[in-house]
Design a protein around this motif. Structure first.
Motif, PDB file in Angstrom:
ATOM      1  N   ASP A  37       1.031  -1.092   0.250  1.00  0.00           N
ATOM      2  CA  ASP A  37      -0.170  -0.115   0.027  1.00  0.00           C
ATOM      3  C   ASP A  37       0.568   1.122  -0.240  1.00  0.00           C
ATOM      4  O   ASP A  37       0.766   2.257  -0.720  1.00  0.00           O
ATOM      5  N   VAL A  38       2.482   1.397   0.696  1.00  0.00           N
ATOM      6  CA  VAL A  38       3.057   2.210   0.616  1.00  0.00           C
ATOM      7  C   VAL A  38       3.266   2.521  -0.961  1.00  0.00           C
ATOM      8  O   VAL A  38       3.459   3.724  -1.036  1.00  0.00           O
ATOM      9  N   GLN A  39       4.052   1.490  -1.268  1.00  0.00           N
ATOM     10  CA  GLN A  39       4.515   1.709  -2.522  1.00  0.00           C
ATOM     11  C   GLN A  39       3.709   2.421  -3.496  1.00  0.00           C
ATOM     12  O   GLN A  39       3.436   2.380  -4.604  1.00  0.00           O
ATOM     13  N   LYS A  40       1.849   1.347  -3.733  1.00  0.00           N
ATOM     14  CA  LYS A  40       0.926   2.001  -4.645  1.00  0.00           C
ATOM     15  C   LYS A  40       1.118   3.463  -3.895  1.00  0.00           C
ATOM     16  O   LYS A  40       0.790   3.955  -5.194  1.00  0.00           O
ATOM     17  N   ALA A  41       0.958   3.885  -3.214  1.00  0.00           N
ATOM     18  CA  ALA A  41       0.905   5.599  -3.160  1.00  0.00           C
ATOM     19  C   ALA A  41       1.689   6.290  -3.511  1.00  0.00           C
ATOM     20  O   ALA A  41       1.800   7.604  -3.260  1.00  0.00           O
ATOM     21  N   GLY A  42       2.391   5.873  -3.957  1.00  0.00           N
ATOM     22  CA  GLY A  42       4.169   6.464  -4.873  1.00  0.00           C
ATOM     23  C   GLY A  42       4.605   6.776  -3.484  1.00  0.00           C
ATOM     24  O   GLY A  42       5.564   7.911  -3.648  1.00  0.00           O
ATOM     25  N   TYR A  43       5.337   6.692  -2.374  1.00  0.00           N
ATOM     26  CA  TYR A  43       6.221   6.906  -1.661  1.00  0.00           C
ATOM     27  C   TYR A  43       7.604   5.850  -2.125  1.00  0.00           C
ATOM     28  O   TYR A  43       7.699   4.339  -2.765  1.00  0.00           O
TER      29      TYR A  43
END
Length: 260
Positions: free
Chosen positions: A119-125
């Motif tokens: 989820d963190v990766q998908k949010a662009g972080y």
């Protein structure tokens, strides 16, 4: 390398102790504490990373402007500090970018609670600093997690520093209650062993909490708060500044990834 960071959030700790504390007061305490932190950093000419909630940023845009203008990094600490849902990852990033006019590259979950890395990766972080790899009953159950930085789901994980032996946490509460010289000695040992150090604090620690018994704050949180914590932060920076570089989490991320 020292990664100094601050979780800039609504001061909701009294709510954990069943004290009714309005949002206006929560923001006021954190604004005052953040200004004291910024004064200290400016005085010592070092940069840090500020993990901010979108809610705080919306209530205190002038503080966000000061953080940015004085050369510090702004990262996300979620949308609200008191509640969380997965959609807040992207929502907080977008709102902070809108308010501050800078790219938000990093994330730290409120209270360093577990978070889904996909989820963190998908949010662009690009990096996540939501792990305290130690064991504190009722709070952190990460005794066997990786202690230093690692990649997971395409995101660089940057855990909070703990000592190599016994995994003693070098987080904010330790500096409040250990003898200051002992805390700094543990930090120096960990820094020498790992090659870098990750520590974090909150703005309300720099507020005179002992003047407000009605907030029912535990002694371990009130101890050395306010001016005492300003002095401890000053002393920490002055102790390490001459022999070590202070850098933002994004600078560390870029440096780490470029070596891979």
């Amino acid at each position: 390398m020292i990664l100094l960071s601050f979780d800039i959030e609504e001061f909701d700790v009294p709510l954990e102790h069943n004290v009714d504390f309005c949002m206006e007061s929560q923001i006021k305490v954190s604004i005052e504490g953040t200004n004291k932190i910024l004064d200290c950093l400016k005085r010592n000419q070092v940069k840090a990373t500020f993990f901010c909630t979108a809610n705080f940023a919306m209530h205190a845009p002038e503080i966000m402007e000061r953080i940015k203008n004085e050369g510090h990094e702004i990262a996300s600490h979620g949308y609200n500090h008191w509640t969380f849902e997965p959609g807040d990852l992207k929502k907080s990033k977008d709102k902070l970018e809108e308010i501050c006019g800078v790219k938000i590259r990093g994330y730290r979950q409120a209270r360093m609670m577990p978070i889904d890395e996909e989820d963190v990766q998908k949010a662009g972080y690009e990096y996540n600093s939501s792990l305290n790899p130690t064991f504190i009953p009722g709070r952190y159950m990460h005794l066997f997690s990786k202690r230093t930085h690692f990649m997971k789901s395409g995101v660089l994980q940057i855990p909070s520093s703990v000592t190599p032996i016994f995994r003693f946490p070098l987080f904010w509460l330790s500096y409040h209650n250990l003898p200051a010289a002992l805390y700094r000695k543990l930090c120096a040992h960990t820094l020498k062993h790992d090659g870098y150090l990750v520590i974090y604090f909150h703005p309300w620690e720099f507020y005179a909490l002992n003047e407000h018994p009605e907030w029912k704050m535990p002694y371990i949180i009130r101890n050395n708060s306010g001016s005492g914590m300003v002095k401890r932060l000053d002393d920490f920076i002055q102790k390490f500044k001459n022999k070590n570089s202070f850098m933002t989490f994004t600078e560390f991320t870029e440096k780490t990834i470029s070596k891979k």
